[in-house]
Design a protein around this motif. Sequence first.
Motif, PDB file in Angstrom:
ATOM      1  N   UNK A   1       8.614 -16.462   7.823  1.00  0.00           N
ATOM      2  CA  UNK A   1       8.748 -16.449   6.369  1.00  0.00           C
ATOM      3  C   UNK A   1       7.849 -15.345   5.828  1.00  0.00           C
ATOM      4  N   UNK A   2       8.414 -14.417   5.084  1.00  0.00           N
ATOM      5  CA  UNK A   2       7.635 -13.292   4.565  1.00  0.00           C
ATOM      6  C   UNK A   2       8.073 -12.950   3.153  1.00  0.00           C
ATOM      7  N   UNK A   3       7.129 -12.415   2.377  1.00  0.00           N
ATOM      8  CA  UNK A   3       7.387 -11.981   1.007  1.00  0.00           C
ATOM      9  C   UNK A   3       6.993 -10.510   0.845  1.00  0.00           C
ATOM     10  N   UNK A   4       7.783  -9.802   0.030  1.00  0.00           N
ATOM     11  CA  UNK A   4       7.527  -8.397  -0.288  1.00  0.00           C
ATOM     12  C   UNK A   4       7.586  -8.236  -1.807  1.00  0.00           C
ATOM     13  N   UNK A   5       6.792  -7.318  -2.332  1.00  0.00           N
ATOM     14  CA  UNK A   5       6.781  -7.130  -3.783  1.00  0.00           C
ATOM     15  C   UNK A   5       6.298  -5.718  -4.129  1.00  0.00           C
ATOM     16  N   UNK A   6       6.561  -5.330  -5.381  1.00  0.00           N
ATOM     17  CA  UNK A   6       6.051  -4.071  -5.955  1.00  0.00           C
ATOM     18  C   UNK A   6       6.344  -2.863  -5.072  1.00  0.00           C
ATOM     19  N   UNK A   7       7.603  -2.703  -4.724  1.00  0.00           N
ATOM     20  CA  UNK A   7       8.014  -1.607  -3.845  1.00  0.00           C
ATOM     21  C   UNK A   7       8.246  -0.349  -4.676  1.00  0.00           C
TER      22      UNK A   7
END
Length: 218
Positions: free
Chosen positions: A196-202
């Motif tokens: 489970x992973x989260x990514x943001x502000x790309x």
Amino acid sequence: MLKFIKSFLFLSFYFLFSILPVNAEGDLLLSDNFNDGNLDGWVIKDGTWLVDNGNLLTTETGVLSFRGSISTGNTEWDNYKIELDVNNELGVDEGIDFRRADDNNYYAFNLRHGPQGLDAPLKLFKVVDNFAFEIARAHTEFLNNVWYHIRVEVLNENIKFYSNDNLILEYTDSGTDFKKGAIGLYTWTGGNGFLTARFDNIKVTSLASTPTKTPLIL
């Protein structure tokens, strides 16, 4: 007084045009904080990807061979900087693809989270005709349930990786023909069978070649 004014103007123009370098950072190519709740512009290749609480969230299950992948951008992008925030909540492997000419040819950073013993938590791969070759590695620390600010800079043949503004890895792939490509994100469940992973502000910003001084011709 007139002589003083002329000297002042000369020095002002000299410093402005001769000493100050041309900006190395160029156009903003991509910006997505997922606050709009959608994945417009992104292409899901494999796995489950959705917007959750203002983040790009992926949750994957399956042992060893399960890989999630999502991409965006333009295959004509050449020199650029990628910035993003990453939080691996559960599992080990996720990464960043760049200079992605197609699904079979690109570079990829692999970030490994959690206790890895003597294994390298950061690896750089070159994927050629769908075969991945490790070309560099570095030892650092990526913990689960911690947000990291990641920056990847690719300028001509030079590749740099930063974590929380610290340079972790620099590699020059001399003579590479991987000069252009889009970007992507990926996950791999490995032997754990879950992630489970989260990514943001790309954000992706174009980079120019080494700054040069503009000569002042009188």
